[in-house]
Design an enzyme around this catalytic site. Structure first.
Site, PDB file in Angstrom:
ATOM      1  N   LYS A 137       0.849  -1.210   0.000  1.00 37.47           N
ATOM      2  CA  LYS A 137       0.000   0.000   0.000  1.00 37.47           C
ATOM      3  C   LYS A 137       0.872   1.244   0.000  1.00 37.47           C
ATOM      4  CE  LYS A 137      -1.736   1.815   3.973  1.00 37.47           C
ATOM      5  NZ  LYS A 137      -1.521   3.255   4.146  1.00 37.47           N
ATOM      6  N   ASN A 138       1.902   1.280   0.860  1.00 38.94           N
ATOM      7  CA  ASN A 138       2.685   2.512   1.014  1.00 38.94           C
ATOM      8  C   ASN A 138       3.687   2.723  -0.101  1.00 38.94           C
ATOM      9  OD1 ASN A 138       1.147   3.068   3.169  1.00 38.94           O
ATOM     10  ND2 ASN A 138       2.660   2.501   4.711  1.00 38.94           N
ATOM     11  N   ARG A 190      -4.877  11.163   3.921  1.00 37.65           N
ATOM     12  CA  ARG A 190      -3.865  12.212   3.990  1.00 37.65           C
ATOM     13  C   ARG A 190      -2.716  11.953   3.019  1.00 37.65           C
ATOM     14  NH1 ARG A 190       0.268  11.725   6.069  1.00 37.65           N
ATOM     15  NH2 ARG A 190       0.503  13.927   6.575  1.00 37.65           N
ATOM     16  N   CYS A 229      -4.801  12.439  11.581  1.00 42.33           N
ATOM     17  CA  CYS A 229      -5.638  11.233  11.628  1.00 42.33           C
ATOM     18  C   CYS A 229      -5.554  10.690  13.053  1.00 42.33           C
ATOM     19  CB  CYS A 229      -5.156  10.222  10.595  1.00 42.33           C
ATOM     20  SG  CYS A 229      -3.573   9.572  11.047  1.00 42.33           S
ATOM     21  N   ARG A 247       0.162  14.786  12.084  1.00 44.72           N
ATOM     22  CA  ARG A 247       0.651  14.541  10.729  1.00 44.72           C
ATOM     23  C   ARG A 247       0.893  15.829   9.933  1.00 44.72           C
ATOM     24  NH1 ARG A 247      -0.991   9.098   9.529  1.00 44.72           N
ATOM     25  NH2 ARG A 247       0.687   9.084   8.022  1.00 44.72           N
ATOM     26  N   ASP A 277       4.526   0.718  11.922  1.00 43.88           N
ATOM     27  CA  ASP A 277       3.285   0.117  11.416  1.00 43.88           C
ATOM     28  C   ASP A 277       3.089  -1.315  11.891  1.00 43.88           C
ATOM     29  OD1 ASP A 277       3.394   1.785   8.172  1.00 43.88           O
ATOM     30  OD2 ASP A 277       2.901   2.471  10.185  1.00 43.88           O
ATOM     31  N   ARG A 289      -8.692  -0.397   4.083  1.00 40.87           N
ATOM     32  CA  ARG A 289      -7.785   0.559   3.446  1.00 40.87           C
ATOM     33  C   ARG A 289      -6.431  -0.094   3.152  1.00 40.87           C
ATOM     34  NH1 ARG A 289      -7.416   6.189   6.347  1.00 40.87           N
ATOM     35  NH2 ARG A 289      -5.955   6.297   4.620  1.00 40.87           N
TER      36      ARG A 289
END
Ligand code: EPZ
Length: 416
Positions: free
Chosen positions: A24-25, A93, A117, A122, A307, A399
């Site tokens: 995802k990142n 974001r 968030c 952030r 994470d 997500r």
């Protein structure tokens, strides 16, 4: 907030294979650079996530056409608009990642300021400072960030980040790739997702050196050639399922993973007495017996990933003895603690440290998923707990974890 939820019967060891999806990142910045190409650009191994679809919607709104089918995105066209729609930016974001490429291509950008968030405020000050050092002018007006590029192109410069930032490093790379002259970035982030972004740009003709180190040098080029690029595997998904193997005392094979991206994480996991065997891009994780209490602190890559902090904490809830978990990246990343406590976990928070007193068994409970990675930590805890748990509000989970119900089902989890 969504009212779909997972009902989990815990206490069952899980066995089987999990095919790790694309990261995802990594895919979010890689979708953003579609704004830099004036011919075609294709991404493969794209995870079908809510965040992926949101980022696609965002670049569609900026004028890029896309086709998304079986893990592939074909991009066509150039950005026609310069305003990122508020309703999209407010949902994710990471939308701020379109700022640099949009400025590079259109010399203009109007982006609603991304909110904070659950895990922290952030800010994006390092992004804005970097763009200014490369020639952009920016100003804030009623919640919108307006940016222009008076010279029409970014001009190479030296950028020294006061703190390591993944997003700001990606922003600087995307701005410098097509700048006039050379850019040198000091104190750059070294995450594998940044290396992925840089490798893709280099494949398309950019000239970026030092990826994965703290000093990145970029010689600006005039344009990018068409390219097809495959996204790296998601190391956070891999780490999350490794924790599930350990906490349920089962045995899970992580397929299509990049274990070298999780060196420190696997070293710590082995210290907890979970068995980790690495064969190329398959990792066999076996949770066999007692779990040892192990202290961790989160750090920028190559340190322990923030994470995976919440997921590791769930494992420590059933370890023998006391462990200290220190969160050094985000100011508010312990929202999973009160939820784990509902499952009888014994955790005390002292500033940015959580002191976990391991028990031999958690108890099923109804818990609320507060953010993306906390969701997976609650699922891991529920899979190990005695009895039934309900994990409410799966919107965060969708997500960041592709087909997570199917993957859990395939390793024998009793979920619905
Ligand atoms: C990326 O966020 C990831 N998101 C995050 O993953 C990850 O937790 C984080 O990097 C750290 O590894 C994506 O890649 C889309 P940072 P990012 O800039 O870039 C401060 C997930 O669960 N900071 O490295 O926003 C910031 O407040 C998500 O997948 C500033 O002060 O993280 C934080 O304390 C969560 N000013 C620290 O730096 C800035 O301009 C690190 O943030 C930018 C950041």
């Amino acid at each position: 907030m969504s009212n779909d939820r997972l009902i989990i019967q815990g206490g069952k060891p899980l066995f089987g294979d999990v095919k790790i999806s694309g990261a995802k990142n990594s895919v979010l910045p890689l979708i953003s650079i579609s704004l830099l190409f004036d011919k075609s650009f294709t991404l493969k191994n794209v995870p079908d996530l809510a965040d992926t679809r949101l980022m696609i919607k965002l670049i569609n709104a900026l004028g890029i056409m896309t086709k998304f089918y079986d893990g592939t995105i074909d991009f066509h066209g150039e950005p026609q608009n310069i305003e990122a729609p508020k309703e999209l930016v407010s949902k994710m974001r990471a939308s701020i990642l379109v700022l640099a490429p949009l400025l590079s291509k259109r010399h203009n950008a109007l982006i609603p300021m991304p909110g904070g968030c659950e895990i922290g405020e952030r800010p994006i000050n390092y992004h804005i400072d970097a763009l200014k050092q490369l020639g952009a002018e920016t100003f804030l007006k009623n919640g919108f960030l307006r940016a222009t590029l008076p010279q029409g192109r970014f001009t190479g410069n030296e950028i020294k980040f006061p703190k390591v930032s993944v997003g700001a490093t990606e922003c600087a790379i995307m701005a410098a790739a097509l700048a006039i002259g050379k850019t040198k970035i000091y104190n750059a982030a070294k995450e594998p997702e940044i290396v992925d972004l840089g490798n893709c740009l280099n494949l398309a003709g950019a000239n970026i050196k030092g990826l994965g180190t703290s000093i990145i040098e970029i010689e600006g080029v005039s344009n990018l050639n068409p390219v097809t690029y495959s996204v790296i595997p998601d190391r956070i998904e891999a780490g999350s399922f490794a924790i599930i193997a350990g906490i349920t005392k089962g045995e899970i094979n992580l397929l299509n993973s990049n274990p070298k991206d999780l060196k420190v994480f696997f070293e710590k996991l082995k210290k907890t007495n979970v068995n980790v065997e690495i064969y190329n891009n398959t990792v066999k994780v076996k949770g066999i017996s007692e779990i040892n209490a192990v202290n961790i602190h989160t750090e920028p890559h190559p340190g322990f990933p923030t994470d995976l902090q919440a997921q590791f904490m769930s494992l420590m809830c059933i370890a023998n003895g006391k462990s200290i978990i220190e969160e050094k990246i985000f100011e508010n990343r312990f929202m999973h603690v009160p939820e784990l406590s509902k499952m009888k976990a014994s955790i005390k928070i002292d500033g940015n440290k959580a002191i976990v007193n391991g028990l031999n068994q958690l108890k099923g409970a109804s818990v609320k998923a507060t953010d993306l990675r906390a969701s997976m930590s609650l699922i891991a805890a529920s899979l190990s707990a005695n009895g039934e748990s309900i994990v409410n509000d799966l919107s965060h989970l969708k997500r960041g974890y592709e087909n997570f119900e199917e993957k859990l089902f395939n390793i024998g989890a009793n979920i619905r």
